[in-house]
Structure formats: C-alpha cells, structure tokens
Design a protein around this motif. Structure first.
Motif, short mmCIF file in Angstrom:
data_model
loop_
_atom_site.label_atom_id
_atom_site.label_comp_id
_atom_site.label_asym_id
_atom_site.label_seq_id
_atom_site.Cartn_x
_atom_site.Cartn_y
_atom_site.Cartn_z
N UNK A 296 0.94 -0.80 -0.09
CA UNK A 296 -0.28 -0.38 0.17
C UNK A 296 0.88 1.53 -0.26
N UNK A 297 2.09 0.60 1.04
CA UNK A 297 3.17 2.44 0.39
C UNK A 297 3.57 2.83 -0.50
N UNK A 303 -3.02 7.74 0.43
CA UNK A 303 -4.05 7.82 0.95
C UNK A 303 -2.07 7.64 2.40
N UNK A 304 -1.99 6.25 2.41
CA UNK A 304 -0.89 6.23 3.45
C UNK A 304 -0.51 7.32 4.34
N UNK A 305 -0.75 8.56 3.14
CA UNK A 305 0.18 9.77 4.37
C UNK A 305 -0.96 10.89 4.96
N UNK A 306 -2.54 10.94 4.28
CA UNK A 306 -3.08 11.32 4.87
C UNK A 306 -4.05 10.08 6.09
N UNK A 307 -3.57 9.52 6.01
CA UNK A 307 -3.82 8.41 6.83
C UNK A 307 -3.06 8.13 8.37
N UNK A 308 -1.68 8.85 7.77
CA UNK A 308 -0.97 8.11 8.78
C UNK A 308 -1.10 8.07 10.22
N UNK A 309 -1.85 8.94 10.68
CA UNK A 309 -2.38 8.86 12.54
C UNK A 309 -3.24 7.96 12.61
#
Length: 614
Positions: A296-297, A303-309
């Motif tokens: 996914x990365x 997407x992964x950065x946007x939902x990194x939290x």
C-alpha cells in the motif's frame, strides 16, 4: 577636541556592541587537531524560517531565546535551529579547519560566515539536495573554513529538520578529518564485509540444502547490511547520489523489510510449524498484514500519508505483536531445541536492547549518546550468533539425514534379503517339483517305451535327453550347498558344468582366498557368477572368459572378463543384471560393470567378509 572625544566614544561603543555580538570564542592554537564543539555553540530555534541577517540580530541582541548547546540529541522537531560559534586562530600559521556535523540525514543545512558588515551564505546542502551539493564528498556534512594567523571569525549555521534531531558538532583540521574518515571507513568496511560474507554463505547453503530457513536468513542479513549502509550515509554517497530525499524513506522501508524477513527466518530456525502451530499461523497473519502495508505504501502513498495518524499506530501494534510472538517462540524453544534457542534469544535480545537504547537518539531518557548506532552493532552480533545457530542447525540436519539414510539402507537391505530369500525358496520348490515329480514321471514313461522297435528307441532317446535337461534345470535352480562345499569348490563345479554344456573356454584362478564368506553370501555370490556366465554364454559371443578370485584382508574380489561383443552400459539393462545388483546389495557388496561395444565386458564384484565369521 570635542569632535575627537566624540569619535573615540563612538568607536568604543561600536566595539562594545561588536563584542556583545560575539558568542563564546573557541581558541585554535598551533597544536590544535580537533574538538567536540557542541558546548561552544549557542543556538535558538523558530517555527518559521527567517533570514540569516535576522538570525544574526538575535545573537547580537542576546535575547532570552539564546541557549547553550549542552546536548547532542534534541528529540523530535519540526522547525529551524540557528547555531553560532566564534573561532580565533591564536597560532602564527594559517589554519585549514572544518565544521563537521556527524549526522548524515539532516534535511537542510545553510552554512554562513559572518563578516563585520554582513552575513555571507557559503554553502547550502542536506538530504533534500543531491549529494554533489556538499562541500566535500563525504557521508557527513563538512564545511571548510580558512583562518589566518590572529584572525577570528563567526560561523552561523541554519539546520532545518523534520524528525528527531541529533547534532554532533566537531571542529577539526584537514589532517584529523582525513584520519577520522579513513579509520571509520575501515571499521564500517569490515562490518559490511562480514555481513556480506554471512549473506553469501547463507545463499550458498540454501542452494545446496534447499532449506527455506537459509534463504530467509539471506534476505534478513542482506536487509541488515543495506540498512546499516544507508543509515551511515553510504547509500546516498555511493549508490544514489542524485536522489534527494532518498535516505529517510529507505531506512523506514528497510526496517520494515527486516522485520518481515525476521519473522520467516525465526519460523524456520525455531521450527514453529512443528512445535507451535497456532503461533506459527498467527505469525503468518502478521507477516501478510505487514506486506499489505508495504504494498500500500508503494501503490497508495497519498492515502497512507493522509491517514498516517491511523496507519503508523496500527503498524506499530503489528510490529509489537510480531516481536512478542517471536519472543514467546524463542523461550518455548528452550524445551524443544535448547542450544539453538539460546543462541536465538541472545541474538534477539541484543536487537531489542539496542532498539531500547537507541531511543536516546530521539531525545528520550536521561542519557545523551551519539556514536555507532546500537542497532548496527546488534546486527553485527546477531550475524555472529545466528550464523552459529545455523551451523548447529546444519549439523542437526546432516545428522538427521545420515540417520534417515542409514535407516533406509537397513530397511532396503532387509527388503532385498527377504526378496532374494523368497526367490530362493521358490527356486527350491520348483527344483524339487522338477526332480521328484516330473523327473520321476518321465523316467516311468521311458521304461514303458523301452521296446526294441526303431520308433520306440527314438522316443526313448528323446525322453532321456528331456530327463537330463530337467535334472540340469533342477540342479541349476536348487540353492548351492555352501555349508558343505565352500565358495571355491562351488565356483569350480559351476564353471565345469558350463564348460561342458556350452563348450566355452573358461579359465578359473584363485589367489590368497583364506577366509570364507557366510552361507548367505556364498549363495548370493554363486548366483551372481552363475547369472554373469549365463549372460556371456547367451549374448556376448565370447571365445574366452577369465574368472579370478582375489582374497584380501577385509573382502573378496571376483573379476569376470570376456572378449565378447560388449554392450552400451548407458542403455537400460535387462532383468538378469538387475537381479545381480539386488543380490549384491543384499550382502553389502559392490558390483561394477564396465563394457563398450566391440571391446568385451569386465565385471567386478566386491564382497566384505562377515565380521562375525572369522
């Protein structure tokens, strides 16, 4: 007069202001080689970027925001740090100095030199730029400055970083810089060479043994080597010098890869499928779950950065679960394979201890440390310990394989023995039937036809020949009386019979045969020689046959040679030769057949003496 006093006061005021603008001065004498300069620097930090002139004003005004650098690790940051240091050359020679920041992963660094009337930017570099933007082609950041005798100057450095900040600062001469680089490159070259050796050895072991544990160890140590190579800044210097912003994501990815390969390697080394099936299945789920994050990365970085939290805590939990399960398997393995478990736990413990200790690089804990990355040291120790564990595993595999081969050989020998025994029993039964039943009935029939007529005489002669053939067949099928005659007399009788029945020129010789074989061995050797001579008589077209028996201390060698037409031994063999091989294996012997078309055949039979028979 008043004007002169005014100028003197004005010059004194400006000099005082300049003096106030100076930071603590580092004195460079004639014997200066280098020094850790953190404690000499003052610094302040801002959330937003400001100009170098504005930063210099902060130092000249000496506001409360100024701090003395009393540490190396600043912890997680996301801002701008300004550092200032004044250096004075107190020697009578020109000094070629370097400000060295021994941290290869700083995002952006701007090196300024302060002159009396302005701040001049001389270098701008960092991992945000390609490698060739650095003043020196080195994995660390080295900024050259020249200082004339008696001269003093001030360096003003801006550091912008987006992660945990470590700032090991050194002022060194050119000679000291070269010596340090040589020494450190030698150490890391040895480190990388050792891990490369372990990597290649494990790959060769995988090719030889076809065991997946060696392949996963290959990937794990390869990842460890690449992680260390990148963490120390060598990848940016030698492999990808034009790829800006490469190192930070590379280190993260290599760390995750190492975790994935550690799972599979541990499963193979500790044999979790065999001993801890449930934990083995859970580890597989952790493995596949981590692979999903990796894929996914690459496919959905936005997407992964946007939902990194959400992503990062989930990944951390996944890693902690995996490490906990590996710890459990290592401890439980003390009851299944103690030696390997001990080496594994010690190696695994060094990695965990190094990971805990390395939190100092993130500004946590009461201690301050900056040296070789503890994780890299643990990788080195791990490679040693796990290599030893794999050697032990290799020996265990070899031992198990040898035991299995011995068991199979014993079972195969027993199977051959039973098979040959069955054949001999059946031959004996058929021989008895031929001799006692069919032979007797044919003799009775011959007596009934014993008249003086010509036809009766011909029929009687044919019956007599049939009776002789049946008796000969019965004799051939019946097992030899080895316990009565011994091997040599039996072979002499066999050869004599074949001479008479075929007319072949067979020469028999015996040399130094003083010990006797067991009854079973004699029976099988007799059958092997019988089959060999019959094959020669039927197929070879030979005019001369030599049979030689050589007695040795521990074995007897029987050589049968003919000058017949020979055959291609690479082609499939018939039933007779296969029977000879089976009989040879049943008595622990060795059969070797050499033949070429048109060049005759040589048969070598080697049979060891029975150790219980003296």
């Amino acid at each position: 007069m008043n004007a002169r006093i005014y100028h003197i006061v004005l010059i004194s005021f400006i000099s005082a202001q300049w003096a106030c603008a100076q930071t603590d001065t580092l004195l460079i004498g004639k014997d200066f080689k280098g020094i850790s300069a953190n404690s000499y620097f003052n610094y302040f930090n801002t959330d937003a970027e400001i100009t170098a002139d504005s930063a210099w004003k902060v130092f000249t005004q000496k506001t409360n925001s100024l701090k003395r650098i009393n540490k190396i690790n600043f912890g997680p940051i996301n801002g701008y740090y300004w550092l200032a240091l004044t250096v004075k050359n107190t020697s009578n020679k020109r000094q070629e100095l370097y400000l060295e920041i021994r941290q290869p992963h700083l995002y952006r660094i701007v090196f300024n030199r302060v002159f009396r009337d302005s701040v001049v930017t001389q270098f701008e570099t960092g991992i945000h730029f390609n490698f060739f933007k650095r003043p020196l082609p080195n994995r660390f950041f080295d900024f050259p400055v020249t200082c004339e005798p008696g001269e003093s100057f001030t360096m003003l450095v801006q550091v912008h970083h987006i992660n945990s900040l470590s700032l090991p600062l050194y002022i060194v001469t050119n000679e000291a810089l070269q010596q340090n680089n040589y020494r450190e490159n030698l150490v890391w070259g040895f480190w990388l060479g050792f891990l490369s050796f372990c990597t290649m050895s494990s790959f060769i072991a995988f090719l030889f043994f076809r065991k997946s544990v060696f392949l996963w160890y290959f990937f794990y140590i390869l990842t460890a080597a690449l992680y260390g190579f990148t963490e120390q800044g060598f990848s940016f210097q030698y492999l990808f010098p034009r790829l800006a912003d490469f190192e930070a994501p590379a280190i993260i990815h290599l760390g995750v890869y190492g975790f994935v390969f550690l799972i599979k390697f541990s499963q193979g080394l500790l044999e979790t499928r065999k001993h801890f099936l449930l934990v083995h299945k859970i580890l597989n789920w952790v493995f596949y779950f981590t692979l999903v994050f990796i894929v996914a990365g690459y496919l959905m970085p936005g997407f992964m950065f946007r939902f990194s939290t959400i992503v990062l805590p989930t990944l951390n939990i996944d890693v902690l679960v995996g490490l906990g399960l590996l710890s459990y398997c290592g401890i439980k393995s003390l009851w299944t394979n103690k030696v390997i478990a001990i080496f594994y736990l010690v190696a695994y413990g060094t990695l965990i201890a190094a990971s805990v200790f390395s939190i100092s690089n993130y500004g946590f804990g009461a201690f301050q440390y900056f040296g070789p990355n503890p994780v890299l040291i643990s990788y080195f120790l791990e490679a040693i310990l796990l290599s030893v564990a794999l050697i032990i595993l290799f020996r265990q595999i070899q031992k198990e394989r040898s035991a299995l081969i011995a068991t199979v050989a014993t079972q195969q020998k027993e199977m051959y023995k039973n098979f040959i025994g069955g054949i001999e029993k059946e031959r004996n039964r058929i021989a008895g039937e031929l001799h006692d039943d069919i032979g007797s009935r044919l003799s009775f029939l011959q007596r009934l036809l014993s008249t003086h007529s010509e036809e009766s005489k011909k029929t009687s002669d044919q019956l007599e020949q049939i009776i002789k053939d049946v008796r000969q067949l019965s004799h051939d099928l019946a097992p030899p009386l080895a316990h009565v005659s011994g091997l040599i007399p039996l072979l002499e009788k066999l050869i004599s019979d074949i001479r008479q029945s075929t007319g072949l020129n067979i020469k028999f010789q015996e040399y130094d045969f003083k010990r006797e074989l067991s009854t079973e061995q004699i029976q099988q050797v007799y059958r092997i020689v019988q089959e060999a001579l019959n094959n020669i008589a039927k197929h070879a077209g030979a005019s001369k046959i030599d049979v030689q028996v050589f007695g040795h201390k521990n074995e007897v060698d029987i050589i049968i040679e003919d000058n017949g037409k020979g055959f291609d031994i690479s082609q499939p063999t018939g039933l007779g030769i296969n029977q000879m091989k089976i009989r040879t294996d049943s008595i622990g012997g060795r059969l070797e057949i050499n033949s070429h078309p048109g060049k005759g055949t040589t048969i070598l039979l080697q049979v060891p003496f029975d150790s219980t028979k003296k």
